[in-house]
Design a protein around this motif. Structure first.
Motif, PDB file in Angstrom:
ATOM      1  N   GLY A  89      46.824 -31.421 -15.769  1.00 55.86           N
ATOM      2  CA  GLY A  89      46.347 -30.414 -14.824  1.00 55.86           C
ATOM      3  C   GLY A  89      45.734 -31.050 -13.597  1.00 55.86           C
ATOM      4  N   ALA A  90      45.016 -32.177 -13.805  1.00 50.91           N
ATOM      5  CA  ALA A  90      44.404 -32.883 -12.672  1.00 50.91           C
ATOM      6  C   ALA A  90      45.481 -33.402 -11.727  1.00 50.91           C
ATOM      7  CB  ALA A  90      43.533 -34.033 -13.194  1.00 50.91           C
ATOM      8  N   GLN A  91      46.577 -33.906 -12.291  1.00 49.62           N
ATOM      9  CA  GLN A  91      47.683 -34.382 -11.458  1.00 49.62           C
ATOM     10  C   GLN A  91      48.335 -33.223 -10.701  1.00 49.62           C
ATOM     11  OE1 GLN A  91      49.862 -36.521 -14.627  1.00 49.62           O
ATOM     12  NE2 GLN A  91      49.856 -38.304 -13.255  1.00 49.62           N
ATOM     13  N   LEU A  92      48.459 -32.083 -11.354  1.00 51.65           N
ATOM     14  CA  LEU A  92      49.065 -30.920 -10.712  1.00 51.65           C
ATOM     15  C   LEU A  92      48.253 -30.490  -9.494  1.00 51.65           C
ATOM     16  CD1 LEU A  92      51.196 -28.708 -10.628  1.00 51.65           C
ATOM     17  CD2 LEU A  92      49.864 -27.432 -12.326  1.00 51.65           C
ATOM     18  N   VAL A  93      46.942 -30.466  -9.653  1.00 56.20           N
ATOM     19  CA  VAL A  93      46.081 -30.126  -8.515  1.00 56.20           C
ATOM     20  C   VAL A  93      46.221 -31.170  -7.412  1.00 56.20           C
ATOM     21  CG1 VAL A  93      43.673 -29.890  -7.757  1.00 56.20           C
ATOM     22  CG2 VAL A  93      44.421 -28.823  -9.891  1.00 56.20           C
ATOM     23  N   LYS A  94      46.335 -32.449  -7.800  1.00 53.60           N
ATOM     24  CA  LYS A  94      46.491 -33.507  -6.805  1.00 53.60           C
ATOM     25  C   LYS A  94      47.803 -33.339  -6.027  1.00 53.60           C
ATOM     26  CE  LYS A  94      46.219 -38.514  -6.169  1.00 53.60           C
ATOM     27  NZ  LYS A  94      46.087 -39.843  -6.837  1.00 53.60           N
ATOM     28  N   VAL A  95      48.857 -32.906  -6.724  1.00 54.27           N
ATOM     29  CA  VAL A  95      50.131 -32.639  -6.056  1.00 54.27           C
ATOM     30  C   VAL A  95      49.941 -31.577  -4.978  1.00 54.27           C
ATOM     31  CG1 VAL A  95      52.421 -31.619  -6.345  1.00 54.27           C
ATOM     32  CG2 VAL A  95      51.621 -33.349  -7.961  1.00 54.27           C
ATOM     33  N   LEU A  96      49.242 -30.516  -5.325  1.00 58.21           N
ATOM     34  CA  LEU A  96      48.989 -29.458  -4.342  1.00 58.21           C
ATOM     35  C   LEU A  96      48.152 -29.976  -3.174  1.00 58.21           C
ATOM     36  CD1 LEU A  96      48.299 -26.408  -6.713  1.00 58.21           C
ATOM     37  CD2 LEU A  96      50.449 -27.084  -5.621  1.00 58.21           C
ATOM     38  N   GLN A  97      47.206 -30.858  -3.457  1.00 59.75           N
ATOM     39  CA  GLN A  97      46.388 -31.435  -2.387  1.00 59.75           C
ATOM     40  C   GLN A  97      47.218 -32.339  -1.471  1.00 59.75           C
ATOM     41  OE1 GLN A  97      43.363 -33.231  -4.875  1.00 59.75           O
ATOM     42  NE2 GLN A  97      41.920 -31.535  -4.522  1.00 59.75           N
ATOM     43  N   GLU A  98      48.239 -32.987  -2.019  1.00 59.32           N
ATOM     44  CA  GLU A  98      49.102 -33.855  -1.208  1.00 59.32           C
ATOM     45  C   GLU A  98      49.931 -33.074  -0.199  1.00 59.32           C
ATOM     46  OE1 GLU A  98      49.642 -37.566  -4.395  1.00 59.32           O
ATOM     47  OE2 GLU A  98      51.179 -36.013  -4.228  1.00 59.32           O
ATOM     48  N   GLN A  99      49.990 -31.757  -0.359  1.00 61.20           N
ATOM     49  CA  GLN A  99      50.662 -30.932   0.636  1.00 61.20           C
ATOM     50  C   GLN A  99      49.977 -31.011   1.997  1.00 61.20           C
ATOM     51  OE1 GLN A  99      52.098 -26.895  -1.447  1.00 61.20           O
ATOM     52  NE2 GLN A  99      49.941 -27.299  -1.819  1.00 61.20           N
ATOM     53  N   VAL A 100      48.646 -31.217   1.974  1.00 63.86           N
ATOM     54  CA  VAL A 100      47.830 -31.108   3.186  1.00 63.86           C
ATOM     55  C   VAL A 100      46.969 -32.336   3.422  1.00 63.86           C
ATOM     56  CG1 VAL A 100      47.779 -28.590   3.238  1.00 63.86           C
ATOM     57  CG2 VAL A 100      46.125 -29.822   1.806  1.00 63.86           C
ATOM     58  N   SER A 101      47.275 -33.444   2.759  1.00 61.55           N
ATOM     59  CA  SER A 101      46.482 -34.663   2.922  1.00 61.55           C
ATOM     60  C   SER A 101      47.412 -35.864   2.909  1.00 61.55           C
ATOM     61  CB  SER A 101      45.443 -34.778   1.804  1.00 61.55           C
ATOM     62  OG  SER A 101      46.073 -34.880   0.533  1.00 61.55           O
ATOM     63  N   GLY A 102      46.843 -37.043   3.100  1.00 58.80           N
ATOM     64  CA  GLY A 102      47.648 -38.255   3.115  1.00 58.80           C
ATOM     65  C   GLY A 102      48.664 -38.213   4.245  1.00 58.80           C
ATOM     66  N   SER A 103      49.896 -38.564   3.955  1.00 52.43           N
ATOM     67  CA  SER A 103      50.932 -38.573   4.988  1.00 52.43           C
ATOM     68  C   SER A 103      51.281 -37.178   5.479  1.00 52.43           C
ATOM     69  CB  SER A 103      52.195 -39.261   4.449  1.00 52.43           C
ATOM     70  OG  SER A 103      52.728 -38.544   3.345  1.00 52.43           O
ATOM     71  N   ASN A 104      50.852 -36.142   4.746  1.00 53.61           N
ATOM     72  CA  ASN A 104      51.131 -34.758   5.153  1.00 53.61           C
ATOM     73  C   ASN A 104      49.947 -34.072   5.828  1.00 53.61           C
ATOM     74  OD1 ASN A 104      53.757 -34.832   4.109  1.00 53.61           O
ATOM     75  ND2 ASN A 104      53.055 -34.267   2.062  1.00 53.61           N
ATOM     76  N   ALA A 147      61.012 -35.358  -7.584  1.00 56.23           N
ATOM     77  CA  ALA A 147      60.694 -36.131  -8.792  1.00 56.23           C
ATOM     78  C   ALA A 147      60.613 -37.613  -8.498  1.00 56.23           C
ATOM     79  CB  ALA A 147      61.745 -35.870  -9.878  1.00 56.23           C
ATOM     80  N   GLY A 148      61.229 -38.045  -7.400  1.00 51.37           N
ATOM     81  CA  GLY A 148      61.136 -39.442  -6.990  1.00 51.37           C
ATOM     82  C   GLY A 148      59.991 -39.714  -6.045  1.00 51.37           C
ATOM     83  N   GLY A 149      59.129 -38.711  -5.818  1.00 49.02           N
ATOM     84  CA  GLY A 149      57.975 -38.880  -4.942  1.00 49.02           C
ATOM     85  C   GLY A 149      58.268 -38.640  -3.486  1.00 49.02           C
ATOM     86  N   GLY A 150      59.376 -37.955  -3.163  1.00 50.95           N
ATOM     87  CA  GLY A 150      59.765 -37.699  -1.780  1.00 50.95           C
ATOM     88  C   GLY A 150      58.805 -36.795  -1.043  1.00 50.95           C
ATOM     89  N   ASP A 151      58.887 -36.826   0.300  1.00 46.02           N
ATOM     90  CA  ASP A 151      58.058 -35.999   1.183  1.00 46.02           C
ATOM     91  C   ASP A 151      56.567 -36.273   1.047  1.00 46.02           C
ATOM     92  OD1 ASP A 151      59.804 -34.668   2.799  1.00 46.02           O
ATOM     93  OD2 ASP A 151      59.803 -32.784   1.677  1.00 46.02           O
ATOM     94  N   GLY A 152      56.209 -37.475   0.629  1.00 41.36           N
ATOM     95  CA  GLY A 152      54.796 -37.839   0.533  1.00 41.36           C
ATOM     96  C   GLY A 152      54.114 -37.383  -0.740  1.00 41.36           C
ATOM     97  N   PHE A 153      54.861 -36.835  -1.698  1.00 43.46           N
ATOM     98  CA  PHE A 153      54.263 -36.379  -2.957  1.00 43.46           C
ATOM     99  C   PHE A 153      54.349 -37.502  -3.988  1.00 43.46           C
ATOM    100  CE2 PHE A 153      55.447 -32.464  -0.791  1.00 43.46           C
ATOM    101  CZ  PHE A 153      54.256 -31.743  -0.882  1.00 43.46           C
ATOM    102  N   THR A 154      53.498 -38.516  -3.769  1.00 44.98           N
ATOM    103  CA  THR A 154      53.551 -39.705  -4.622  1.00 44.98           C
ATOM    104  C   THR A 154      53.240 -39.383  -6.081  1.00 44.98           C
ATOM    105  OG1 THR A 154      51.254 -40.198  -4.017  1.00 44.98           O
ATOM    106  CG2 THR A 154      52.981 -41.270  -2.734  1.00 44.98           C
ATOM    107  N   THR A 155      52.379 -38.414  -6.308  1.00 49.25           N
ATOM    108  CA  THR A 155      52.016 -38.060  -7.684  1.00 49.25           C
ATOM    109  C   THR A 155      53.202 -37.511  -8.456  1.00 49.25           C
ATOM    110  OG1 THR A 155      49.737 -37.624  -7.005  1.00 49.25           O
ATOM    111  CG2 THR A 155      50.428 -36.685  -9.097  1.00 49.25           C
ATOM    112  N   LEU A 156      54.102 -36.801  -7.766  1.00 53.75           N
ATOM    113  CA  LEU A 156      55.288 -36.287  -8.443  1.00 53.75           C
ATOM    114  C   LEU A 156      56.219 -37.412  -8.895  1.00 53.75           C
ATOM    115  CD1 LEU A 156      56.246 -33.099  -6.378  1.00 53.75           C
ATOM    116  CD2 LEU A 156      55.307 -33.209  -8.702  1.00 53.75           C
ATOM    117  N   GLY A 157      56.038 -38.600  -8.342  1.00 50.58           N
ATOM    118  CA  GLY A 157      56.816 -39.756  -8.788  1.00 50.58           C
ATOM    119  C   GLY A 157      56.191 -40.466  -9.975  1.00 50.58           C
TER     120      GLY A 157
END
Length: 613
Positions: free
Chosen positions: A493-508, A562-572
């Motif tokens: 669940g913590a990773q899932l929330v981090k994925v959502l946060q990567e939508q608006v942080s980091g490279s995004n 699933a390969g971490g594309g679009d800056g969603f490193t956690t999904l990788g």
């Protein structure tokens, strides 16, 4: 029918410029310095008025300045037929401040507009800013974009940079598009071997990891009599972040500015002082109208985004920039490192616009007189006559595609748009992938779809022979043309929330990429905050229950995410991977199972994300 597939320098030598084909070799003008104190050939040429004659031969001398017409476009994405819905319109700003929309695009019309624009301009060159292919509608994508290369040859395209989508099927397929030959698995169509592009693809900043050399030509020089203009082509350095890992395997992508400056010096050493950069990276203008005055307050004031810093750092020896990638329309001047304004253009996407730029070439210096550069975007209206050769081309490829493309796969009750922070089309795809995931593994909990993978919406009253509300395979292919797979992975669940946060942080952070969730995942996006804090952690709920940071959730995504594309490193970083089938097949299956002529599926309400502004 052919399979549908996704996303050593092997170049033909410089071909002759078409406008010179069959003509005599370039004439060399010899001037004799006059005895009255004109010491150099250049001084004499500058002093003589236009129309002056060489007394020995009675022939007119060339004037010092020569206007060169540069026609350009970008991000065609294989849109040979007129794009439908909002993808086939442009917004025009009116004199009274209002706006109107104009239907635009279609290669039959683009050909007519370009051919008309070239009339009366013997010094004319046509260039493009990348993404000519990839994410293409079925008429091109089904045939690995051979139809689009054929159309570009007929359009008399002279040169283009590569874009990120030129790598959707990898470097070997890009080399085939350049050099020709039958597809390694699909073979030849119509029993004819594909001839390849008769224009050069430029890839100055794309290097083979083993050799360290560009995989295609880094630059190309256009010549017309005594006029020479060099072109350098690059794609965005972050191409690996927006293309599948397989597509960029074995490649390095270098900094755009560093690369362009390097090859500008190479061209100058070769005596080419007039230089245009073709850059598959862009910006966002302050207005969505194609004819907006980008410099209303000052140079560079009406545009933002990556291209601004790139333009400000590219060597002043480069005279103009043709850009792309953002699908925006703009004609702006941005100061170069010396503070001198320089033209930067982009012609939206899908062949809806073309840019007509006048480069005034100074024969005395061999450079562009930048103070005289003029540029404007023009609409590819559908009110002109269709180019017959393009109509014939489209008809021929449509005949091959028809048995697959015309098959009905579902029914919709209204348009399903692909626009907005949360697009209904993206939501529909996420629902389809969740349903598909549950068939693979009943423990699948949710699905997430990337916005860049939603290439179009579905139109209720689409053009064609089918009735209103019918969704054909060709329309579905236009929505999801990448042939990604649907993959399942486990996350906490913590990773899932981090994925959502990567939508608006980091490279995004600067340009958010809002994922489209399946119907059972909801949360709040607070745009009054910054960075990761925009995701209200306590609001993230699955089936109405707050996500448990310690629990494990089974998530369906496409293989790109699933390969971490679009800056969603956690999904990788998921575990317990399961690779499923084609993502378009999942959408087809969902539409077929959940809609009929009597009970069409309604567009999702796009209410899964609560946006606070």
């Amino acid at each position: 029918m052919p399979a549908i597939s996704q996303s050593d320098q092997a170049n033909r030598s410089d071909r002759p410029n078409r406008s010179d084909a069959g003509r005599s070799r370039r004439r060399t003008y010899r001037l004799v310095a006059a005895a009255a104190g004109l010491a150099t050939v250049g001084a004499l040429a500058a002093a003589l008025p236009a129309g002056a004659h060489d007394n020995r031969h009675g022939k007119p001398l060339p004037s010092r300045y020569q206007d060169v017409q540069l026609l350009s476009f970008n991000d065609l994405h294989g849109n040979l037929e007129p794009p439908s819905g909002s993808s086939g319109r442009v917004t025009e700003l009116q004199a009274d401040g209002t706006t109107k929309t104009i239907d635009a695009g279609g290669v039959e019309y683009l050909a007519t507009h370009l051919r008309e624009a070239r009339k009366g301009n013997p010094y004319s060159v046509t260039a493009a800013g990348g993404d000519m292919v990839g994410a293409s509608p079925l008429i091109s994508g089904l045939f690995h974009d051979e139809p689009t290369i054929e159309a570009l040859n007929k359009l008399d395209l002279d040169v283009t940079s590569v874009g990120n989508h030129e790598f959707d099927e990898g470097a070997k397929e890009l080399a085939r598009l350049q050099n020709g030959g039958c597809h390694p698995t699909a073979g030849c169509y119509n029993d004819e071997e594909f001839e390849g592009a008769d224009f050069p693809y430029l890839a100055a900043n794309v290097l083979d990891e083993k050799t360290g050399r560009p995989i295609l030509k880094p630059y190309w020089v256009w010549k017309k009599k005594d006029v020479k203009v060099g072109f350098i082509g690059v794609t965005l350095e972050d191409t690996p972040g927006v293309v599948s890992a397989e597509g960029v395997k074995g490649l390095k992508f270098k900094d755009e500015v560093e690369t362009i400056n390097k090859y500008a010096k190479v061209l100058q050493k070769q005596g080419v002082k007039s230089i245009v950069a073709l850059i598959h990276e862009g910006g966002q203008p302050a207005s969505g109208s194609y004819n907006y005055n980008c410099d209303s307050s000052g140079a560079g004031d009406g545009i933002s985004g990556p291209i601004v810093d790139i333009a400000k750092n590219i060597s002043p020896s480069v005279d103009a920039l043709v850009t792309g990638h953002t699908h925006a329309a703009y004609v702006c001047t941005i100061p170069d490192p010396s503070g001198k304004p320089r033209m930067v253009t982009s012609a939206a996407s899908f062949g809806r616009l073309y840019t007509d730029t006048t480069l005034t070439y100074d024969r005395f210096t061999g450079d562009i007189a930048r103070t005289a550069v003029k540029s404007a975007n023009h609409v590819v209206t559908r009110t002109v006559a269709k180019a017959p050769d393009m109509t014939q081309l489209i008809s021929r490829w449509n005949t091959l595609a028809a048995p697959i493309g015309n098959r009905a796969i579902g029914w919709i009750s209204a348009d399903v748009p692909s626009t907005g922070t949360e697009s209904p089309m993206g939501d529909l795809i996420a629902d389809a992938q969740l349903a598909y995931g549950k068939k693979l593994d009943p423990e699948t909990d949710l699905a997430l779809m990337n916005p860049g993978g939603v290439r179009a919406g579905l139109t209720y009253a689409a053009k064609g022979t089918e009735g209103d509300g019918v969704v054909t395979y060709a329309e579905g292919f236009t929505v999801q043309p990448f042939s990604n797979t649907v993959n399942l992975q486990d996350f906490t669940g913590a990773q899932l929330v981090k994925v959502l946060q990567e939508q608006v942080s980091g490279s995004n952070a600067a340009s958010p990429k809002i994922l489209l969730p399946s119907a059972n995942l909801t949360y709040t996006l607070d745009l009054t905050k910054t960075g990761a804090d925009r995701i209200v952690v306590g609001s993230v709920k699955l089936n109405g229950t707050a996500v448990d940071p310690a629990a494990t959730y089974r998530v369906a995504t496409n293989s790109f995410l699933a390969g971490g594309g679009d800056g969603f490193t956690t999904l990788g970083q998921g575990t317990n991977d399961l690779v499923g089938g084609d993502d378009l097949a999942a959408l087809v299956e969902y539409l077929t199972a959940n809609s009929s002529a009597g009970s069409p599926i309604a567009p999702p309400a796009a209410n899964r994300i609560t946006v606070v502004q």
